[in-house]
Design an enzyme around this catalytic site. Sequence first.
Site, PDB file in Angstrom:
ATOM      1  N   SER A 281     -24.801   1.764  26.045  1.00 18.96           N
ATOM      2  CA  SER A 281     -23.529   1.103  26.339  1.00 18.96           C
ATOM      3  C   SER A 281     -22.766   1.781  27.469  1.00 18.96           C
ATOM      4  CB  SER A 281     -22.647   1.072  25.096  1.00 18.96           C
ATOM      5  OG  SER A 281     -23.212   0.252  24.100  1.00 18.96           O
TER       6      SER A 281
ATOM      7  N   PRO B  97     -18.814   1.215  29.882  1.00 19.55           N
ATOM      8  CA  PRO B  97     -17.501   0.565  29.778  1.00 19.55           C
ATOM      9  C   PRO B  97     -17.534  -0.937  30.058  1.00 19.55           C
ATOM     10  CG  PRO B  97     -17.269   2.687  30.860  1.00 19.55           C
ATOM     11  CD  PRO B  97     -18.739   2.458  30.685  1.00 19.55           C
TER      12      PRO B  97
ATOM     13  N   ALA C  80     -20.511  -2.769  29.866  1.00 23.57           N
ATOM     14  CA  ALA C  80     -21.780  -3.288  29.357  1.00 23.57           C
ATOM     15  C   ALA C  80     -21.970  -2.829  27.923  1.00 23.57           C
ATOM     16  CB  ALA C  80     -22.945  -2.822  30.229  1.00 23.57           C
ATOM     17  N   GLY C  81     -21.560  -3.691  26.982  1.00 24.80           N
ATOM     18  CA  GLY C  81     -21.759  -3.397  25.579  1.00 24.80           C
ATOM     19  C   GLY C  81     -22.811  -4.340  25.022  1.00 24.80           C
ATOM     20  N   SER C  82     -22.368  -5.507  24.575  1.00 26.35           N
ATOM     21  CA  SER C  82     -23.322  -6.515  24.107  1.00 26.35           C
ATOM     22  C   SER C  82     -24.212  -7.000  25.248  1.00 26.35           C
ATOM     23  CB  SER C  82     -22.562  -7.702  23.492  1.00 26.35           C
ATOM     24  OG  SER C  82     -21.826  -7.293  22.354  1.00 26.35           O
TER      25      SER C  82
ATOM     26  N   GLU D  68     -34.630  -0.622  14.721  1.00 33.24           N
ATOM     27  CA  GLU D  68     -33.198  -0.361  14.816  1.00 33.24           C
ATOM     28  C   GLU D  68     -32.405  -1.227  13.847  1.00 33.24           C
ATOM     29  OE1 GLU D  68     -29.490  -0.341  18.027  1.00 33.24           O
ATOM     30  OE2 GLU D  68     -31.451  -1.126  18.621  1.00 33.24           O
TER      31      GLU D  68
ATOM     32  N   GLY E 216      -6.656  -1.237  -5.669  1.00 30.53           N
ATOM     33  CA  GLY E 216      -5.249  -1.091  -5.316  1.00 30.53           C
ATOM     34  C   GLY E 216      -5.018   0.133  -4.447  1.00 30.53           C
TER      35      GLY E 216
END
Length: 383
Positions: A125, A127, A129-131, A239, A338
Amino acid sequence: MEWSDEQRSFVAAVREFCSREAGTRAQRQELTDGGREPHSPELYRKLADLGWLGLSLPEEFGGGGAGMVELCLFLEETARAMAPIGGFTTSIITAAAYERFGSPEQKKLILSGVARGVIEAIAMSEPEAGSDVANLSCRAERRGDEFVVNGQKTWCSNAHLAEHILLVARTSGRAGDHTGLTMFLVPTSTPGLTITGIETMGGREVNDLYFTDCVLPADAVVGEIDQGWRQLMAGLNMERLILASVMLGTAQRAFDDVVDYVKNRRQFRRPIGAFQVIRHRLADLATEIECARLLVYTTAGQVDRAPGTVLPRETSMAKLKATETARRVALDAMQMMGGYGYATEFDMERLVRSSVVSTVYGGTSEIQREIIAKTYGLTEQLQ
């Protein structure tokens, strides 16, 4: 699921080890600096001594030669126990890439190291280019017999613990091209590489990597030049199933903890688990967990029967189902507990944090849905 006697004995051994070494919250807090470190070197060394870190690696490199089903069993059980071995997932995913594409020297270095407890990491990855992995711009420029790397990587899990980074960088073409990507073996001590931690809700897990005129020898290439995309695709089975198995164990732990809670927490003169609304919610969650388990292990069995076959539909389904189920179970469990589910003195808030982010890393749930849809011939038509 039906397991062999050997598989059942293995699960029992892992469960006993985790119970003894990290079975209480106090033990886990001590191993992780109060929960701030997801990885315990001390516990990791003990697992290495038992031979479990190399479970799925070839025997010639100190591994156990086991299959995907056994690896999933180990991952599910250690995740259910909340064993702090965060460095294992990236190490075993990275080792698989070297096993398929590495040179003999690279295989010996990395695979035998992982079996001994060495941490490895992979950097994809960026900045921008992630998906969209094809949009990688971190570049490795060929200069004579060397490559000079410049650029940034981000969200690199366990880089601060790793001895080497498996870097995916652009060697030709331009951002947006699937071609022109190459894998490199980069020791973390290499001049020109800076590793900077990113603070997250999960503690010290991910990092920014900065490459400034970072010089790599020609034999740092893993596999073939410009074939990194094809090599990445070959590793998707492992993966996705690794991540799915971890979240399957996380979902089971959240479920077990909330069931124990509702059996003992009393309101209106009876345990809250006696109320139909709680009983039915838990029945639904138990069903979803079992559905995820069947999907994960059925797919793992397919991988073992045909190791070279890429199963994009099945593995994406497993990753999608297990991570979304873990998120739902943990969030519902927090609500049923809770304020106790929200308090940091209990484990549930940690389970919530780890399950929520699981739908993001390793390919978001949206990306998994896109992949599944494409296997049915459903694609967006650009005008």
